[in-house]
Design a protein around this motif. Structure first.
Motif, mmCIF file in Angstrom:
data_model
loop_
_atom_site.group_PDB
_atom_site.id
_atom_site.type_symbol
_atom_site.label_atom_id
_atom_site.label_comp_id
_atom_site.label_asym_id
_atom_site.label_seq_id
_atom_site.Cartn_x
_atom_site.Cartn_y
_atom_site.Cartn_z
ATOM 1 N N ARG A 106 0.830 -1.210 0.000
ATOM 2 C CA ARG A 106 0.000 0.000 0.000
ATOM 3 C C ARG A 106 0.869 1.267 0.000
ATOM 4 O O ARG A 106 0.446 2.315 -0.483
ATOM 5 N N ALA A 107 2.081 1.170 0.544
ATOM 6 C CA ALA A 107 2.965 2.352 0.636
ATOM 7 C C ALA A 107 3.458 2.808 -0.728
ATOM 8 O O ALA A 107 3.885 3.955 -0.884
ATOM 9 N N THR A 108 3.384 1.931 -1.725
ATOM 10 C CA THR A 108 3.866 2.335 -3.051
ATOM 11 C C THR A 108 2.976 3.443 -3.614
ATOM 12 O O THR A 108 3.417 4.226 -4.450
ATOM 13 N N GLY A 109 1.739 3.512 -3.165
ATOM 14 C CA GLY A 109 0.819 4.579 -3.588
ATOM 15 C C GLY A 109 1.338 5.948 -3.200
ATOM 16 O O GLY A 109 0.967 6.955 -3.797
ATOM 17 N N TRP A 110 2.168 6.002 -2.184
ATOM 18 C CA TRP A 110 2.742 7.280 -1.734
ATOM 19 C C TRP A 110 4.217 7.377 -2.131
ATOM 20 O O TRP A 110 4.933 8.216 -1.621
ATOM 21 N N ASN A 111 4.607 6.453 -3.005
ATOM 22 C CA ASN A 111 5.985 6.486 -3.493
ATOM 23 C C ASN A 111 7.002 6.509 -2.344
ATOM 24 O O ASN A 111 7.957 7.280 -2.358
ATOM 25 N N MET A 112 6.770 5.675 -1.364
ATOM 26 C CA MET A 112 7.629 5.694 -0.177
ATOM 27 C C MET A 112 8.859 4.805 -0.346
ATOM 28 O O MET A 112 8.828 3.825 -1.100
ATOM 29 N N ARG A 113 9.893 5.143 0.350
ATOM 30 C CA ARG A 113 11.042 4.244 0.472
ATOM 31 C C ARG A 113 10.642 3.227 1.552
ATOM 32 O O ARG A 113 10.166 3.620 2.631
ATOM 33 N N ILE A 114 10.842 1.954 1.247
ATOM 34 C CA ILE A 114 10.375 0.938 2.200
ATOM 35 C C ILE A 114 11.552 0.119 2.722
ATOM 36 O O ILE A 114 12.294 -0.507 1.959
ATOM 37 N N LEU A 115 11.708 0.135 4.037
ATOM 38 C CA LEU A 115 12.722 -0.698 4.697
ATOM 39 C C LEU A 115 11.980 -1.805 5.442
ATOM 40 O O LEU A 115 10.848 -1.605 5.881
ATOM 41 N N TYR A 116 12.603 -2.962 5.592
ATOM 42 C CA TYR A 116 11.982 -3.989 6.419
ATOM 43 C C TYR A 116 13.041 -4.785 7.146
ATOM 44 O O TYR A 116 14.205 -4.852 6.725
ATOM 45 N N THR A 117 12.623 -5.346 8.268
ATOM 46 C CA THR A 117 13.515 -6.240 8.985
ATOM 47 C C THR A 117 12.711 -7.455 9.424
ATOM 48 O O THR A 117 11.498 -7.377 9.637
ATOM 49 N N ASP A 118 13.410 -8.573 9.492
ATOM 50 C CA ASP A 118 12.759 -9.826 9.871
ATOM 51 C C ASP A 118 13.854 -10.813 10.245
ATOM 52 O O ASP A 118 15.037 -10.488 10.118
ATOM 53 N N VAL A 119 13.479 -12.029 10.646
ATOM 54 C CA VAL A 119 14.523 -13.004 10.991
ATOM 55 C C VAL A 119 15.301 -13.422 9.743
ATOM 56 O O VAL A 119 16.461 -13.809 9.826
ATOM 57 N N GLN A 120 14.649 -13.346 8.599
ATOM 58 C CA GLN A 120 15.365 -13.601 7.347
ATOM 59 C C GLN A 120 14.760 -12.752 6.220
ATOM 60 O O GLN A 120 13.600 -12.341 6.316
ATOM 61 N N PRO A 121 15.550 -12.492 5.158
ATOM 62 C CA PRO A 121 15.003 -11.667 4.067
ATOM 63 C C PRO A 121 13.824 -12.342 3.383
ATOM 64 O O PRO A 121 13.703 -13.559 3.386
#
Ligand code: DGY
Length: 327
Positions: A167-182
């Protein structure tokens, strides 16, 4: 008709109840729309082959033993299953199921709604207007945060975290994520970048939490984590309350260590930390992220299907403790 005794701990949408009534010979339920006390729950599940539980029911060894050794399945009406002692269930050969997938969009939509309400200060400004305080338009009245081009940090890039990112792509956002694995899918689909927790905390303008509650995620967001965030950042949580140290968050919000928070879940639900209730820069909702008519109906039929299939001797579609299943 399945010869089995089943207990539903609290009314769920009709579609699920009808399935159970039509297909289970000995079906019982708590007709009242309230959480059963522990003693009531232990009494009610006695002799059951299957239990359809809610996230508000603590399903531990004591409750399973109160049900008895014939207990075959606990079908949880939730995607999260931290209310169930999985090890105790597995040790007793009890199948545990959940309701994944059907609530992904409703929850991601709500996480966005909560984030927007928080960053654009909607509840706070509504309280102001209703209180008759709106006397004139003002250049500095309820200033909030922009979204376009800003950085969104997703903690937990599973189904819901990924839907939030999409949904964040609608606002042309830079998206970072973290998790136990990619998660290569979220990278491919929305160009999200896998980073460590510290980088996410330091670089995000908005952070949304989507991890299950486990011993590893308990108080994942503590005082130290909050202090790494930008003073202009907003945090939203639609996962499980204990992922955030609520007392530390209340302090951080009070001292403006971060700009604001949107919380749909709490450490000791339904209790809410009293300090949070005093603050204007926090938006509080009562664990309703999946609460749409369609989603709650789907969760009901999914939980009932899981329970019925398990009692038929089939592998339930959404089995959590897969080790219990022997082909
Ligand atoms: C879940 O399913 O785990 C949510 O918290 C409620 O829908």
């Amino acid at each position: 008709m399945l010869e089995a005794r089943v207990y539903l701990t609290r009314p769920i949408p009709d579609a699920g109840i009808e399935m159970l009534r039509e297909q289970i010979s000995d079906f019982h339920m708590n007709e009242e729309d309230r959480v059963l006390s522990r003693e009531e729950l232990k009494q009610a599940v006695k002799g059951c082959d299957g239990i359809l539980s809610l996230l508000t029911d603590k399903m531990d060894a004591e409750v399973m033993d109160a049900a008895g050794p014939q207990l075959k399945v606990i079908a949880n009406y939730a995607v999260g299953f931290d209310n169930i002692d999985l090890q105790a269930a597995t040790e007793r050969g009890v199948l545990v199921t959940n309701t994944p997938g059907v609530l992904t969009d409703a929850t991601a939509d709500f996480a966005w709604a909560l984030l927007m309400a928080t960053a654009r200060r909607i509840p706070e400004s509504e309280r102001y207007a209703r209180a008759g305080k709106y006397k004139a338009w003002g250049p500095k009245l309820f200033l909030g945060g922009d979204f376009v081009g800003r950085t969104l940090g997703i903690i937990g890039a599973g189904r819901i975290g990924s839907a939030m990112a999409k949904r964040a792509t609608g606002w042309n956002m830079r998206i970072l994520y973290t998790d136990v694995q990619p998660n290569p899918n979220i990278e491919k689909e929305v160009g999200a970048q896998f980073v460590d927790m510290d980088t996410l905390l330091k670089e995000s303008d908005y952070i949304s939490i989507h991890v299950p509650l486990t011993p590893e995620t308990h108080h994942l967001i503590d005082e130290a984590a909050l202090r790494k965030m930008k003073p202009t950042a907003y945090l939203v949580n639609t996962s499980r309350g204990p992922v955030i140290d609520e007392a530390a968050l209340a302090r951080a919000l009070k001292e403006k260590v971060i700009a604001g928070a949107g919380l749909d879940v709490f450490e000791e639900e339904p209790k809410i930390h009293p300090d949070l209730l005093e603050l204007e820069n926090v938006v509080i909702t009562p664990h309703i992220a999946s609460a749409t008519h369609e989603t709650r109906n789907k969760m009901a039929t999914m939980a009932a299907t899981n329970l019925i299939e398990a009692l038929r001797g089939n592998r339930p579609p959404n089995l959590v403790n897969v080790d219990v299943w022997k082909d």
